[in-house]
Write a protein that holds these residues in place. Structure first.
Motif, PDB file in Angstrom:
ATOM      1  N   SER A 105     -63.144 -44.131 -67.974  1.00 32.37           N
ATOM      2  CA  SER A 105     -62.027 -45.065 -67.955  1.00 32.37           C
ATOM      3  C   SER A 105     -62.496 -46.492 -67.734  1.00 32.37           C
ATOM      4  N   LEU A 106     -61.745 -47.413 -68.329  1.00 31.42           N
ATOM      5  CA  LEU A 106     -61.859 -48.824 -68.014  1.00 31.42           C
ATOM      6  C   LEU A 106     -60.735 -49.123 -67.027  1.00 31.42           C
ATOM      7  N   ILE A 107     -61.081 -49.386 -65.778  1.00 27.88           N
ATOM      8  CA  ILE A 107     -60.097 -49.595 -64.724  1.00 27.88           C
ATOM      9  C   ILE A 107     -59.935 -51.086 -64.491  1.00 27.88           C
ATOM     10  N   VAL A 108     -58.728 -51.583 -64.723  1.00 34.46           N
ATOM     11  CA  VAL A 108     -58.475 -53.020 -64.648  1.00 34.46           C
ATOM     12  C   VAL A 108     -57.635 -53.293 -63.409  1.00 34.46           C
ATOM     13  N   ASN A 109     -58.317 -53.588 -62.302  1.00 36.47           N
ATOM     14  CA  ASN A 109     -57.616 -54.028 -61.095  1.00 36.47           C
ATOM     15  C   ASN A 109     -57.466 -55.541 -61.072  1.00 36.47           C
ATOM     16  N   GLY A 110     -58.269 -56.220 -61.851  1.00 32.60           N
ATOM     17  CA  GLY A 110     -58.203 -57.668 -61.961  1.00 32.60           C
ATOM     18  C   GLY A 110     -57.598 -58.096 -63.283  1.00 32.60           C
ATOM     19  N   THR A 111     -58.397 -58.779 -64.125  1.00 38.71           N
ATOM     20  CA  THR A 111     -57.890 -59.349 -65.372  1.00 38.71           C
ATOM     21  C   THR A 111     -58.749 -58.897 -66.548  1.00 38.71           C
ATOM     22  N   SER A 124     -62.871 -38.497 -75.945  1.00 38.24           N
ATOM     23  CA  SER A 124     -61.814 -37.615 -75.454  1.00 38.24           C
ATOM     24  C   SER A 124     -61.506 -37.893 -73.987  1.00 38.24           C
ATOM     25  N   GLY A 125     -60.228 -38.155 -73.681  1.00 29.94           N
ATOM     26  CA  GLY A 125     -59.797 -38.362 -72.309  1.00 29.94           C
ATOM     27  C   GLY A 125     -60.092 -39.728 -71.741  1.00 29.94           C
ATOM     28  N   ALA A 126     -60.853 -40.555 -72.435  1.00 35.42           N
ATOM     29  CA  ALA A 126     -61.142 -41.910 -71.956  1.00 35.42           C
ATOM     30  C   ALA A 126     -59.905 -42.785 -72.137  1.00 35.42           C
ATOM     31  N   GLY A 127     -59.852 -43.918 -71.434  1.00 38.05           N
ATOM     32  CA  GLY A 127     -58.684 -44.773 -71.575  1.00 38.05           C
ATOM     33  C   GLY A 127     -58.788 -46.028 -70.740  1.00 38.05           C
ATOM     34  N   SER A 140     -51.729 -61.858 -86.795  1.00 39.96           N
ATOM     35  CA  SER A 140     -51.288 -61.081 -87.956  1.00 39.96           C
ATOM     36  C   SER A 140     -52.429 -60.807 -88.928  1.00 39.96           C
ATOM     37  N   SER A 141     -53.436 -61.661 -88.939  1.00 41.52           N
ATOM     38  CA  SER A 141     -54.571 -61.470 -89.846  1.00 41.52           C
ATOM     39  C   SER A 141     -55.780 -60.843 -89.165  1.00 41.52           C
ATOM     40  N   GLN A 142     -55.820 -60.852 -87.830  1.00 43.55           N
ATOM     41  CA  GLN A 142     -56.935 -60.266 -87.080  1.00 43.55           C
ATOM     42  C   GLN A 142     -56.361 -59.407 -85.953  1.00 43.55           C
ATOM     43  N   LEU A 143     -56.085 -58.161 -86.303  1.00 50.91           N
ATOM     44  CA  LEU A 143     -55.497 -57.249 -85.336  1.00 50.91           C
ATOM     45  C   LEU A 143     -56.548 -56.726 -84.361  1.00 50.91           C
ATOM     46  N   ILE A 144     -56.103 -56.381 -83.176  1.00 51.58           N
ATOM     47  CA  ILE A 144     -56.935 -55.663 -82.221  1.00 51.58           C
ATOM     48  C   ILE A 144     -56.774 -54.162 -82.488  1.00 51.58           C
ATOM     49  N   THR A 145     -57.845 -53.404 -82.336  1.00 58.83           N
ATOM     50  CA  THR A 145     -57.796 -51.962 -82.585  1.00 58.83           C
ATOM     51  C   THR A 145     -58.123 -51.193 -81.320  1.00 58.83           C
ATOM     52  N   PHE A 146     -57.251 -50.256 -80.958  1.00 60.05           N
ATOM     53  CA  PHE A 146     -57.514 -49.282 -79.894  1.00 60.05           C
ATOM     54  C   PHE A 146     -57.388 -47.901 -80.532  1.00 60.05           C
ATOM     55  N   THR A 147     -58.475 -47.125 -80.562  1.00 55.71           N
ATOM     56  CA  THR A 147     -58.412 -45.837 -81.252  1.00 55.71           C
ATOM     57  C   THR A 147     -59.429 -44.863 -80.665  1.00 55.71           C
ATOM     58  N   LYS A 148     -59.418 -43.647 -81.166  1.00 51.51           N
ATOM     59  CA  LYS A 148     -60.358 -42.625 -80.703  1.00 51.51           C
ATOM     60  C   LYS A 148     -61.652 -42.722 -81.494  1.00 51.51           C
ATOM     61  N   SER A 149     -62.747 -42.293 -80.840  1.00 51.50           N
ATOM     62  CA  SER A 149     -64.053 -42.354 -81.497  1.00 51.50           C
ATOM     63  C   SER A 149     -64.449 -41.027 -82.119  1.00 51.50           C
ATOM     64  N   TRP A 154     -57.788 -39.781 -77.165  1.00 51.58           N
ATOM     65  CA  TRP A 154     -58.133 -40.503 -75.953  1.00 51.58           C
ATOM     66  C   TRP A 154     -56.874 -40.609 -75.088  1.00 51.58           C
ATOM     67  N   GLY A 155     -57.016 -41.145 -73.869  1.00 52.69           N
ATOM     68  CA  GLY A 155     -55.897 -41.159 -72.944  1.00 52.69           C
ATOM     69  C   GLY A 155     -54.818 -42.168 -73.287  1.00 52.69           C
ATOM     70  N   GLY A 156     -55.226 -43.372 -73.690  1.00 52.61           N
ATOM     71  CA  GLY A 156     -54.285 -44.432 -74.003  1.00 52.61           C
ATOM     72  C   GLY A 156     -54.393 -45.581 -73.024  1.00 52.61           C
ATOM     73  N   ILE A 157     -53.463 -46.532 -73.151  1.00 58.20           N
ATOM     74  CA  ILE A 157     -53.385 -47.693 -72.260  1.00 58.20           C
ATOM     75  C   ILE A 157     -52.296 -47.412 -71.243  1.00 58.20           C
ATOM     76  N   ASN A 158     -52.660 -47.405 -69.968  1.00 60.33           N
ATOM     77  CA  ASN A 158     -51.737 -47.021 -68.898  1.00 60.33           C
ATOM     78  C   ASN A 158     -51.490 -48.207 -67.977  1.00 60.33           C
ATOM     79  N   PHE A 159     -50.281 -48.789 -68.053  1.00 59.47           N
ATOM     80  CA  PHE A 159     -49.877 -49.838 -67.125  1.00 59.47           C
ATOM     81  C   PHE A 159     -49.225 -49.174 -65.916  1.00 59.47           C
ATOM     82  N   GLN A 160     -49.824 -49.369 -64.743  1.00 56.45           N
ATOM     83  CA  GLN A 160     -49.327 -48.736 -63.536  1.00 56.45           C
ATOM     84  C   GLN A 160     -48.488 -49.704 -62.707  1.00 56.45           C
ATOM     85  N   SER A 161     -47.856 -49.186 -61.672  1.00 58.94           N
ATOM     86  CA  SER A 161     -46.989 -50.002 -60.831  1.00 58.94           C
ATOM     87  C   SER A 161     -47.711 -51.249 -60.335  1.00 58.94           C
TER      88      SER A 161
END
Length: 402
Positions: A105-111, A124-127, A140-149, A154-161
């Protein structure tokens, strides 16, 4: 003078910036050496950044992945992560690529700031788990991509409380949850979210002014799932999912959405989901257009609801649906396409003889927007006035405006 300048530049470089691979061959070594106020700048394609324990970006330190860089984060042990501390920052520059191995996981407690054209690949299971701030804004011409390898989700992007952020102009695919929001809802707009189990999951947000708009949400099992959450949802194309919109005890406001070709339901409302589907929603070519059960006392007005293979509108168990002033694809509507059983009551009177959306053959949310614009502001103001009357049960006043 040249020597003095060169010395000054060298001193500035050594005290403020650390370069990988020039100064350190691995990111974790640079992080271990970094002091508060320093920036670690990563360039080029590196060998896999293998680690036995969680790598932490310490407080006061910025890790910047430069444009065009290709970085792989791998782990020898389960539960090993890359963590951004609360006072730290990770910047992924335009066109950079990051890959995370399985269950990492990439854990974002900051920015975390993600720039246009960058790519994230997850095993698999990463996120990405966010308790701080994630801002991912493509163009619109340069999209960001989040996908499985690989082949597994994969787990996805999880915004927590307590988290915040924005995700725009991104392609998000191959996840268990494309974007998952728990007790916090970032701004989500202008994305393509496809091929996930849940496209967008929003839980325990309650009533909120934050909106989900201008997205294409397609080929997921569930396009949008709301659990005790009532955001504004507008100008989205929600198509070719199993369920387009699924609500549990949620009362969203929906306008100008295209919910079509979803194999089960365009919208599924359950357990006190008093949705307000008011103005310009196109709901057609689904299994069932709209299904509502126990105490889902919804207002469904000013929409085009037609050509669903089952019922256009189905109510089951005690509820009341105000479904007046809609276009049902026929004038008068076919009563066999509207069902109210087991204590349900549906008022679909004052049906419209015209399609208020201007036509149903739409394939993108932008076409819906453009079509709305051609009707002119006067029509929009009249419809809004009528709906406001209807919400406060001033039905005679609403009828006169309609």
């Amino acid at each position: 003078v040249l020597n003095e300048t060169s010395t000054n530049v060298a001193n500035y470089r050594s005290s403020n910036n650390i370069y990988v691979p020039e100064d350190y061959g691995a990111i974790n070594l640079a992080l271990a050496a970094a002091q508060s106020g320093q920036t670690i700048i990563v360039n080029g394609t590196l060998a896999p950044q293998l680690q036995f324990a969680t790598t932490v970006i310490p407080n006061g330190v910025t890790l910047k992945i430069n444009s065009g860089s290709n970085i792989i984060f791998g782990s020898f042990t389960s539960g090993t992560n890359l963590q951004v501390n609360t006072q730290a920052t990770l910047i992924v520059d335009a066109g950079a690529t990051l890959t995370f191995w399985n269950n990492m996981s990439l854990i974002v407690n900051g920015t975390l700031n993600v720039h246009e054209g960058s790519s994230f690949n997850f095993g698999s299971g990463a996120g990405i788990n966010v308790t701080g701030t994630l801002t991912a804004n493509g163009t619109s011409s340069q999209l960001i991509t989040f996908t499985k390898s690989g082949t597994s989700n994969w787990g996805g992007i999880n915004f927590q409380s307590g988290s915040s952020g924005e995700v725009s102009y991104a392609n998000i695919s191959g996840a268990n949850y494309g974007i998952q929001c728990n007790s916090s809802l970032p701004s989500i707009h202008n994305n393509t979210i496809s091929g996930n189990t849940y496209g967008i999951y929003v839980g325990n947000v309650g009533a909120t002014s934050t909106s989900i708009n201008y997205n294409t949400i397609q080929s997921n099992y569930i396009g949008i799932y709301l659990y005790y959450s009532s955001p504004s949802i507008s100008h989205n194309t929600i198509q070719n999912n199993g369920y387009g919109l699924n609500c549990y005890s949620s009362s969203p406001n929906l306008s100008s959405n295209y919910l079509a070709h979803n194999s089960s339901h365009g919208a599924y409302l359950s357990y006190y989901s008093a949705a307000n589907m008011v103005s310009y929603n196109q709901i057609g070519y689904n299994g069932t257009g709209i299904y509502a059960n126990y105490q889902c006392n919804a207002i469904i007005t000013g929409n085009s609801i037609k050509s669903n293979s089952g019922y256009n509108l189905q109510g089951y168990q005690p509820l009341y649906i105000d479904a007046r002033y809609n276009y049902w694809g026929a004038y008068p509507p076919d009563p066999n396409k509207i069902s109210a059983t087991n204590g349900a009551s549906i008022d679909y009177s004052y049906w419209l003889s015209y399609d208020p959306t201007g036509g149903f053959n739409k394939s993108t949310s932008s076409e819906i927007v453009n079509n709305n614009a051609t009707r002119g502001s006067f029509f929009d103001q009249e419809l809004t006035t009528a709906i406001d009357f209807q919400k406060v049960q001033r039905y005679d006043d609403a009828a006169s405006v309609y």
